[in-house]
Design a protein around this motif. Sequence first.
Motif, PDB file in Angstrom:
ATOM      1  N   VAL A   5      -8.590   5.117   0.182  1.00 14.43           N
ATOM      2  CA  VAL A   5      -9.018   3.838   0.096  1.00 14.43           C
ATOM      3  C   VAL A   5      -8.870   3.010   1.173  1.00 14.43           C
ATOM      4  O   VAL A   5      -9.389   1.700   1.069  1.00 14.43           O
ATOM      5  CB  VAL A   5      -8.144   3.401  -1.352  1.00 14.43           C
ATOM      6  CG1 VAL A   5      -8.687   1.805  -1.855  1.00 14.43           C
ATOM      7  CG2 VAL A   5      -8.064   4.429  -2.345  1.00 14.43           C
TER       8      VAL A   5
ATOM      9  N   LYS B 247      -7.566  -1.257   2.066  1.00 12.66           N
ATOM     10  CA  LYS B 247      -7.600  -2.155   0.835  1.00 12.66           C
ATOM     11  C   LYS B 247      -6.200  -2.166   0.106  1.00 12.66           C
ATOM     12  O   LYS B 247      -5.903  -3.208  -0.626  1.00 12.66           O
ATOM     13  CB  LYS B 247      -8.828  -1.568  -0.111  1.00 12.66           C
ATOM     14  CG  LYS B 247      -9.137  -2.520  -1.233  1.00 12.66           C
ATOM     15  CD  LYS B 247     -10.406  -1.630  -1.790  1.00 12.66           C
ATOM     16  CE  LYS B 247     -10.748  -2.918  -3.268  1.00 12.66           C
ATOM     17  NZ  LYS B 247     -12.020  -2.456  -3.865  1.00 12.66           N
ATOM     18  N   VAL B 248      -5.553  -0.744   0.138  1.00  9.26           N
ATOM     19  CA  VAL B 248      -4.421  -0.714  -0.646  1.00  9.26           C
ATOM     20  C   VAL B 248      -3.374  -1.829  -0.169  1.00  9.26           C
ATOM     21  O   VAL B 248      -2.330  -1.880  -0.995  1.00  9.26           O
ATOM     22  CB  VAL B 248      -3.689   0.543  -0.307  1.00  9.26           C
ATOM     23  CG1 VAL B 248      -4.635   1.774  -0.729  1.00  9.26           C
ATOM     24  CG2 VAL B 248      -3.300   0.798   1.140  1.00  9.26           C
TER      25      VAL B 248
ATOM     26  N   ALA C  60      -3.725  -4.755  -2.298  1.00  8.12           N
ATOM     27  CA  ALA C  60      -3.479  -4.617  -3.493  1.00  8.12           C
ATOM     28  C   ALA C  60      -1.776  -4.539  -3.506  1.00  8.12           C
ATOM     29  O   ALA C  60      -1.325  -5.054  -4.566  1.00  8.12           O
ATOM     30  CB  ALA C  60      -3.891  -3.201  -3.759  1.00  8.12           C
TER      31      ALA C  60
ATOM     32  N   VAL D 264      -2.350  -3.536  -8.639  1.00 12.61           N
ATOM     33  CA  VAL D 264      -2.732  -2.035  -8.388  1.00 12.61           C
ATOM     34  C   VAL D 264      -3.481  -1.506  -9.286  1.00 12.61           C
ATOM     35  O   VAL D 264      -3.885  -0.197  -9.370  1.00 12.61           O
ATOM     36  CB  VAL D 264      -1.519  -1.534  -7.902  1.00 12.61           C
ATOM     37  CG1 VAL D 264      -0.790  -2.057  -6.569  1.00 12.61           C
ATOM     38  CG2 VAL D 264      -0.454  -1.490  -9.098  1.00 12.61           C
TER      39      VAL D 264
ATOM     40  N   THR E  26      -6.668  -1.552 -10.485  1.00 10.59           N
ATOM     41  CA  THR E  26      -7.805  -1.023 -10.282  1.00 10.59           C
ATOM     42  C   THR E  26      -8.070  -0.045  -8.759  1.00 10.59           C
ATOM     43  O   THR E  26      -9.224   0.529  -8.608  1.00 10.59           O
ATOM     44  CB  THR E  26      -8.848  -2.240 -10.021  1.00 10.59           C
ATOM     45  OG1 THR E  26      -8.443  -2.991  -8.887  1.00 10.59           O
ATOM     46  CG2 THR E  26      -8.791  -3.074 -11.140  1.00 10.59           C
ATOM     47  N   ILE E  27      -7.096   0.140  -8.081  1.00  5.88           N
ATOM     48  CA  ILE E  27      -7.065   0.910  -6.771  1.00  5.88           C
ATOM     49  C   ILE E  27      -7.311   2.268  -7.349  1.00  5.88           C
ATOM     50  O   ILE E  27      -7.906   2.947  -6.345  1.00  5.88           O
ATOM     51  CB  ILE E  27      -5.788   0.489  -6.081  1.00  5.88           C
ATOM     52  CG1 ILE E  27      -6.085   0.888  -4.633  1.00  5.88           C
ATOM     53  CG2 ILE E  27      -4.546   1.186  -6.367  1.00  5.88           C
ATOM     54  CD1 ILE E  27      -6.887  -0.325  -3.834  1.00  5.88           C
TER      55      ILE E  27
ATOM     56  N   ASP F 137     -10.947   2.823  -7.265  1.00  3.97           N
ATOM     57  CA  ASP F 137     -11.376   2.970  -5.948  1.00  3.97           C
ATOM     58  C   ASP F 137     -11.258   4.354  -5.212  1.00  3.97           C
ATOM     59  O   ASP F 137     -12.100   4.892  -4.765  1.00  3.97           O
ATOM     60  CB  ASP F 137     -10.766   1.976  -5.193  1.00  3.97           C
ATOM     61  CG  ASP F 137     -11.014   0.587  -5.324  1.00  3.97           C
ATOM     62  OD1 ASP F 137     -12.299   0.048  -5.092  1.00  3.97           O
ATOM     63  OD2 ASP F 137     -10.046  -0.211  -5.492  1.00  3.97           O
TER      64      ASP F 137
ATOM     65  N   ILE G  77      -1.099   2.494 -11.082  1.00  6.37           N
ATOM     66  CA  ILE G  77      -1.827   3.292 -10.015  1.00  6.37           C
ATOM     67  C   ILE G  77      -2.453   4.577 -10.707  1.00  6.37           C
ATOM     68  O   ILE G  77      -3.684   4.741 -10.846  1.00  6.37           O
ATOM     69  CB  ILE G  77      -1.472   3.664  -8.751  1.00  6.37           C
ATOM     70  CG1 ILE G  77      -0.846   2.261  -8.004  1.00  6.37           C
ATOM     71  CG2 ILE G  77      -2.148   4.479  -7.973  1.00  6.37           C
ATOM     72  CD1 ILE G  77       0.077   2.603  -6.692  1.00  6.37           C
TER      73      ILE G  77
ATOM     74  N   SER H 113     -14.673   0.013  -0.874  1.00  9.06           N
ATOM     75  CA  SER H 113     -13.490   0.295  -0.178  1.00  9.06           C
ATOM     76  C   SER H 113     -13.645   0.513   1.293  1.00  9.06           C
ATOM     77  O   SER H 113     -12.800   1.164   1.922  1.00  9.06           O
ATOM     78  CB  SER H 113     -12.671   1.604  -0.793  1.00  9.06           C
ATOM     79  OG  SER H 113     -12.656   1.450  -2.473  1.00  9.06           O
TER      80      SER H 113
ATOM     81  N   LEU I 286     -10.458  -7.188  -4.538  1.00  3.60           N
ATOM     82  CA  LEU I 286     -10.219  -6.052  -5.202  1.00  3.60           C
ATOM     83  C   LEU I 286     -10.913  -5.526  -6.293  1.00  3.60           C
ATOM     84  O   LEU I 286     -10.662  -4.565  -7.141  1.00  3.60           O
ATOM     85  CB  LEU I 286      -8.700  -6.215  -5.801  1.00  3.60           C
ATOM     86  CG  LEU I 286      -7.449  -6.446  -4.781  1.00  3.60           C
ATOM     87  CD1 LEU I 286      -6.032  -6.789  -5.372  1.00  3.60           C
ATOM     88  CD2 LEU I 286      -7.468  -5.310  -3.798  1.00  3.60           C
TER      89      LEU I 286
ATOM     90  N   PRO J 241     -13.090  -3.346  -8.265  1.00  4.67           N
ATOM     91  CA  PRO J 241     -13.304  -1.742  -8.034  1.00  4.67           C
ATOM     92  C   PRO J 241     -14.526  -1.289  -7.644  1.00  4.67           C
ATOM     93  O   PRO J 241     -15.410  -2.084  -8.024  1.00  4.67           O
ATOM     94  CB  PRO J 241     -12.719  -1.246  -9.343  1.00  4.67           C
ATOM     95  CG  PRO J 241     -13.095  -2.131 -10.327  1.00  4.67           C
ATOM     96  CD  PRO J 241     -12.956  -3.612  -9.480  1.00  4.67           C
TER      97      PRO J 241
END
Length: 350
Positions: free
Chosen positions: A63, A66-67, A70, A76, A78-79, A82, A118, A187, A221, A223
């Motif tokens: 990802v 982008k983390v 988040a 977190v 929706t990560i 991603d 997550i 992402s 964020l 997704p």
Amino acid sequence: MKDAYEQAGVNIVAGEKVVSALQQKMKLQDSHVLDQIGGFAGCYELDRDQQTRPILVAGSDGVGTKVLLAAQANQVNTIGQDLVAMCVNDLLAQGATPLFFLDYLALAHLDEYQVEQILSGVLAACTDNQIALLGGETAEMPGVYQPQHFDLAGFAVGLVAKQNLLNPHNIQAGDYLIGLPSSGLHSNGFSLVRKILFQDKNYQFTDVIPTIGQSLIDELLRPTKIYSSIMQPLFGERLIAGAAHITGGGVLKNVPRMLPADLLAKIDVTTWPLQPIFELLVQEAQLTIQESYQTFNMGLGMVLAVHPANFGKLAALLDAQHELYYRIGQVESKEDLKEAQVKLVGVIDD
């Protein structure tokens, strides 16, 4: 009393609790997954009639930075989507039906709520797209990662009949180029996003940009869209000659990956709407056309090449799914092999 490993910063008990809860949800997956949860590797049984001349297609991705957003925002949930999207969309660009997915989560210290959010996101994305979550790894590595920070990587495997593989040889001059919209930034490009918005311009996560209509962090964020359900019917009718997942490298670097060396993609950038987040980034950083379309997806998540005779049926199938699409250009022959493989029209020269 803490054991030696826990004193070193690794909470084995907490990790086992999270994994156990996830395993119970994973048991509800399809019949191809052999019930060996807790073993050293996951097992997926192929049916003899799944494909003729079957080809397994595999890909791995993450990802990216982008983390960091988040983790910093403590959002977190929706990560995980991603992560699945970044791997699965690559398989789709080869014409493959995704079969199963594995994840790797590494973090400084295991926070049960954070990890559950997550991994539940990973499982939900897999379930929604009929992909088996076959297993994964969660690793505590104090000293490697900062507190509350983590990194995500994934690995996906798909299946396609050899004659249905999407490769550059399928594409011809005159083919239409169809753009499927992105859900936002997806992402990629987040190192530049963070620099523009939070280092150079001092935006805050809670800022609401009028043209965007929600907090900046919620937009960032948003997704990544997964295109599996959209593209499977198109695969079934063999309507696609080629596909490009618009990921790192943007339109300019990814569209050429589906083209033979003697063809180019002529793309009219006025044929699809520019989402407000891209307008903001381009304006605030005064990005050139080259920088914009080589860094961001600029509103397109997937570009398809379609023979003109197949366009009507493809459009009907997309309309039936209520999916937006844009006819963004056409494939042309190159007069000079040194010529760039993407020609953008409808833009003002930098």
